[in-house]
Structures are given as structure tokens and as C-alpha cells.
Write a protein that holds these residues in place. Structure first.
Motif, PDB file in Angstrom:
ATOM      1  N   ALA A  10       0.770  -1.154   0.128  1.00  0.00           N
ATOM      2  CA  ALA A  10       0.070   0.100   0.179  1.00  0.00           C
ATOM      3  C   ALA A  10       0.859   1.099  -0.181  1.00  0.00           C
ATOM      4  CB  ALA A  10      -1.051  -0.011   1.447  1.00  0.00           C
ATOM      5  N   ALA A  11       2.065   1.335   0.717  1.00  0.00           N
ATOM      6  CA  ALA A  11       2.873   2.157   0.859  1.00  0.00           C
ATOM      7  C   ALA A  11       3.348   2.666  -0.554  1.00  0.00           C
ATOM      8  CB  ALA A  11       3.738   2.112   1.904  1.00  0.00           C
ATOM      9  N   ARG A  12       3.843   1.527  -1.269  1.00  0.00           N
ATOM     10  CA  ARG A  12       4.663   1.585  -2.424  1.00  0.00           C
ATOM     11  C   ARG A  12       3.538   2.140  -3.479  1.00  0.00           C
ATOM     12  NH1 ARG A  12       5.880  -2.891  -6.886  1.00  0.00           N
ATOM     13  NH2 ARG A  12       7.487  -1.714  -8.017  1.00  0.00           N
ATOM     14  N   ALA A  13       2.192   1.754  -3.464  1.00  0.00           N
ATOM     15  CA  ALA A  13       1.274   2.400  -4.523  1.00  0.00           C
ATOM     16  C   ALA A  13       1.024   3.699  -4.114  1.00  0.00           C
ATOM     17  CB  ALA A  13       0.055   1.140  -4.256  1.00  0.00           C
ATOM     18  N   ALA A  14       0.923   4.186  -2.932  1.00  0.00           N
ATOM     19  CA  ALA A  14       0.622   5.565  -2.658  1.00  0.00           C
ATOM     20  C   ALA A  14       1.762   6.385  -3.015  1.00  0.00           C
ATOM     21  CB  ALA A  14       0.326   5.573  -1.038  1.00  0.00           C
ATOM     22  N   SER A  15       3.289   5.962  -3.029  1.00  0.00           N
ATOM     23  CA  SER A  15       4.258   6.902  -3.320  1.00  0.00           C
ATOM     24  C   SER A  15       4.473   7.006  -4.738  1.00  0.00           C
ATOM     25  CB  SER A  15       5.446   6.221  -2.593  1.00  0.00           C
ATOM     26  OG  SER A  15       5.979   5.234  -2.763  1.00  0.00           O
ATOM     27  N   MET A  16       4.123   6.122  -5.574  1.00  0.00           N
ATOM     28  CA  MET A  16       4.313   6.035  -7.104  1.00  0.00           C
ATOM     29  C   MET A  16       3.233   6.963  -7.747  1.00  0.00           C
ATOM     30  SD  MET A  16       4.492   2.376  -8.570  1.00  0.00           S
ATOM     31  CE  MET A  16       5.093   1.219  -7.506  1.00  0.00           C
ATOM     32  N   THR A  17       3.787   7.411  -8.881  1.00  0.00           N
ATOM     33  CA  THR A  17       3.047   8.288  -9.914  1.00  0.00           C
ATOM     34  C   THR A  17       2.301   7.371 -10.694  1.00  0.00           C
ATOM     35  OG1 THR A  17       4.643   8.281 -11.524  1.00  0.00           O
ATOM     36  CG2 THR A  17       4.985  10.107 -10.014  1.00  0.00           C
ATOM     37  N   PRO A  18       0.920   8.124 -11.086  1.00  0.00           N
ATOM     38  CA  PRO A  18       0.422   7.178 -11.918  1.00  0.00           C
ATOM     39  C   PRO A  18       1.019   6.597 -13.258  1.00  0.00           C
ATOM     40  CG  PRO A  18      -0.981   9.297 -11.254  1.00  0.00           C
ATOM     41  CD  PRO A  18       0.470   9.195 -10.752  1.00  0.00           C
ATOM     42  N   GLU A  19       1.828   7.390 -13.671  1.00  0.00           N
ATOM     43  CA  GLU A  19       2.581   7.145 -14.974  1.00  0.00           C
ATOM     44  C   GLU A  19       3.326   5.637 -14.670  1.00  0.00           C
ATOM     45  OE1 GLU A  19       2.872  10.204 -13.803  1.00  0.00           O
ATOM     46  OE2 GLU A  19       1.210  11.011 -15.266  1.00  0.00           O
ATOM     47  N   ARG A  20       4.049   5.639 -13.575  1.00  0.00           N
ATOM     48  CA  ARG A  20       4.907   4.787 -13.074  1.00  0.00           C
ATOM     49  C   ARG A  20       4.096   3.401 -12.863  1.00  0.00           C
ATOM     50  NH1 ARG A  20       8.962   1.399 -13.778  1.00  0.00           N
ATOM     51  NH2 ARG A  20       9.863   0.676 -11.865  1.00  0.00           N
ATOM     52  N   ARG A  21       2.928   3.683 -12.292  1.00  0.00           N
ATOM     53  CA  ARG A  21       2.002   2.393 -12.018  1.00  0.00           C
ATOM     54  C   ARG A  21       1.498   1.831 -13.553  1.00  0.00           C
ATOM     55  NH1 ARG A  21      -0.464   5.547  -7.752  1.00  0.00           N
ATOM     56  NH2 ARG A  21      -2.199   5.994  -9.170  1.00  0.00           N
ATOM     57  N   ALA A  22       1.454   2.865 -14.282  1.00  0.00           N
ATOM     58  CA  ALA A  22       0.873   2.266 -15.733  1.00  0.00           C
ATOM     59  C   ALA A  22       2.104   1.593 -16.260  1.00  0.00           C
ATOM     60  CB  ALA A  22       0.715   3.593 -16.530  1.00  0.00           C
ATOM     61  N   GLU A  23       3.179   1.990 -16.403  1.00  0.00           N
ATOM     62  CA  GLU A  23       4.397   1.153 -16.905  1.00  0.00           C
ATOM     63  C   GLU A  23       4.592   0.049 -16.099  1.00  0.00           C
ATOM     64  OE1 GLU A  23       8.099   3.462 -15.985  1.00  0.00           O
ATOM     65  OE2 GLU A  23       7.225   5.385 -17.036  1.00  0.00           O
ATOM     66  N   ILE A  24       4.422  -0.192 -14.854  1.00  0.00           N
ATOM     67  CA  ILE A  24       4.465  -1.424 -14.303  1.00  0.00           C
ATOM     68  C   ILE A  24       3.362  -2.448 -14.574  1.00  0.00           C
ATOM     69  CG2 ILE A  24       4.439  -2.719 -12.022  1.00  0.00           C
ATOM     70  CD1 ILE A  24       5.979  -0.200 -10.881  1.00  0.00           C
ATOM     71  N   ALA A  25       2.308  -2.001 -14.875  1.00  0.00           N
ATOM     72  CA  ALA A  25       1.011  -2.761 -15.316  1.00  0.00           C
ATOM     73  C   ALA A  25       1.197  -3.070 -16.674  1.00  0.00           C
ATOM     74  CB  ALA A  25      -0.185  -1.788 -15.323  1.00  0.00           C
ATOM     75  N   LYS A  26       1.811  -2.196 -17.781  1.00  0.00           N
ATOM     76  CA  LYS A  26       2.006  -2.660 -19.083  1.00  0.00           C
ATOM     77  C   LYS A  26       3.119  -3.708 -19.152  1.00  0.00           C
ATOM     78  CE  LYS A  26       0.584   1.635 -20.997  1.00  0.00           C
ATOM     79  NZ  LYS A  26       0.863   2.873 -21.655  1.00  0.00           N
ATOM     80  N   ALA A  27       4.027  -3.589 -18.453  1.00  0.00           N
ATOM     81  CA  ALA A  27       5.113  -4.726 -18.407  1.00  0.00           C
ATOM     82  C   ALA A  27       4.751  -5.985 -17.957  1.00  0.00           C
ATOM     83  CB  ALA A  27       6.199  -4.163 -17.685  1.00  0.00           C
ATOM     84  N   ALA A  28       3.760  -5.910 -17.030  1.00  0.00           N
ATOM     85  CA  ALA A  28       3.321  -7.040 -16.110  1.00  0.00           C
ATOM     86  C   ALA A  28       2.169  -7.798 -17.388  1.00  0.00           C
ATOM     87  CB  ALA A  28       2.484  -6.742 -14.985  1.00  0.00           C
ATOM     88  N   ALA A  29       1.308  -7.087 -17.969  1.00  0.00           N
ATOM     89  CA  ALA A  29       0.594  -7.595 -18.783  1.00  0.00           C
ATOM     90  C   ALA A  29       1.392  -7.975 -20.112  1.00  0.00           C
ATOM     91  CB  ALA A  29      -0.353  -6.342 -19.499  1.00  0.00           C
ATOM     92  N   ALA A  30       2.491  -7.468 -20.474  1.00  0.00           N
ATOM     93  CA  ALA A  30       3.148  -7.869 -21.445  1.00  0.00           C
ATOM     94  C   ALA A  30       3.919  -9.331 -21.363  1.00  0.00           C
ATOM     95  CB  ALA A  30       4.305  -6.981 -22.182  1.00  0.00           C
ATOM     96  N   LYS A  31       4.325  -9.414 -20.107  1.00  0.00           N
ATOM     97  CA  LYS A  31       5.005 -10.619 -19.770  1.00  0.00           C
ATOM     98  C   LYS A  31       3.905 -11.558 -19.545  1.00  0.00           C
ATOM     99  CE  LYS A  31       8.725 -12.190 -17.635  1.00  0.00           C
ATOM    100  NZ  LYS A  31       9.992 -12.181 -18.478  1.00  0.00           N
ATOM    101  N   ARG A  32       2.768 -11.507 -19.014  1.00  0.00           N
ATOM    102  CA  ARG A  32       1.643 -12.360 -18.928  1.00  0.00           C
ATOM    103  C   ARG A  32       1.125 -12.844 -20.165  1.00  0.00           C
ATOM    104  NH1 ARG A  32      -2.324  -9.108 -16.795  1.00  0.00           N
ATOM    105  NH2 ARG A  32      -1.088  -9.268 -14.786  1.00  0.00           N
ATOM    106  N   TRP A  33       0.831 -11.975 -21.191  1.00  0.00           N
ATOM    107  CA  TRP A  33       0.412 -12.180 -22.410  1.00  0.00           C
ATOM    108  C   TRP A  33       1.296 -12.694 -23.301  1.00  0.00           C
ATOM    109  CZ3 TRP A  33      -4.243 -13.971 -21.742  1.00  0.00           C
ATOM    110  CH2 TRP A  33      -5.208 -13.449 -20.757  1.00  0.00           C
ATOM    111  N   GLY A  34       2.629 -12.485 -23.114  1.00  0.00           N
ATOM    112  CA  GLY A  34       3.610 -12.737 -24.261  1.00  0.00           C
ATOM    113  C   GLY A  34       4.035 -14.300 -24.313  1.00  0.00           C
ATOM    114  N   LYS A  35       3.643 -14.762 -23.383  1.00  0.00           N
ATOM    115  CA  LYS A  35       4.022 -16.289 -23.380  1.00  0.00           C
ATOM    116  C   LYS A  35       3.463 -17.340 -24.654  1.00  0.00           C
ATOM    117  CE  LYS A  35       4.229 -16.624 -18.366  1.00  0.00           C
ATOM    118  NZ  LYS A  35       3.653 -17.322 -17.369  1.00  0.00           N
ATOM    119  N   THR A  36       4.155 -18.066 -25.129  1.00  0.00           N
ATOM    120  CA  THR A  36       3.801 -18.901 -26.308  1.00  0.00           C
ATOM    121  C   THR A  36       3.573 -20.395 -25.697  1.00  0.00           C
ATOM    122  OG1 THR A  36       5.872 -19.314 -26.846  1.00  0.00           O
ATOM    123  CG2 THR A  36       4.749 -17.567 -27.955  1.00  0.00           C
TER     124      THR A  36
END
Length: 78
Positions: A52-78
Motif C-alpha cells: 500500500a505504501a509503495r502504491a501511494a508513493s508512485m506516480t500514476p505514470e509509473r504504475r501504468a508502466e509497471i502494469a504494461k510490463a506485467a501484461a506484456a509478460k503475462r500475455w507474451g507467453k507462447t
């Protein structure tokens, strides 16, 4: 195997589930018994605070970057 709301294993077939319900009703099995997940409760509490503390201290842009990287990792599997 199906799992209950607290993560406990439940019988997959109808008859096995009926027997399990009967055992709960007659008191042979305690339904309210907490499931031990093998983790330290204090560590779990600190982990929740830290996330919770990490999420509160992050900017929305940084959270979006992390979410995009996680989605790419999750859906990029073959």
C-alpha cells in the motif's frame, strides 16, 4: 480439485461433496477451522503495509508502466 472460500480443498464429485456436507453438519469436520497457509502472520501484515505504501508513493505514470510490463509478460507467453 475445487477449493472453498478459504482455499480448502473440496470434493469434486457430487457424492463426495454430499458426504463432506454431512460430516460438517454432524460435527465430524470443523468448517470454521482456519487454513494454515504456512506463512508468518506478521510477515503477511507487513507485506500488505508495504504494498500500500509503495502504491501511494508512485506516480500514476509509473504504475501504468509497471502494469504494461506485467501484461506484456503475462500475455507474451507462447
Amino acid at each position: 480439485m475445487p477449493r472453498g472460500p478459504k482455499g480448502e480443498k473440496r470434493p469434486a464429485d457430487v457424492i463426495g461433496n454430499a458426504v463432506h456436507v454431512m460430516r460438517i453438519a454432524t460435527g465430524e469436520v470443523d468448517e470454521a477451522a482456519p487454513v494454515d497457509d504456512g506463512k508468518d502472520p506478521a510477515a503477511k501484515a507487513l507485506g500488505k503495509k508495504g504494498g500500500a505504501a509503495r502504491a501511494a508513493s508512485m506516480t500514476p505514470e509509473r504504475r501504468a508502466e509497471i502494469a504494461k510490463a506485467a501484461a506484456a509478460k503475462r500475455w507474451g507467453k507462447t
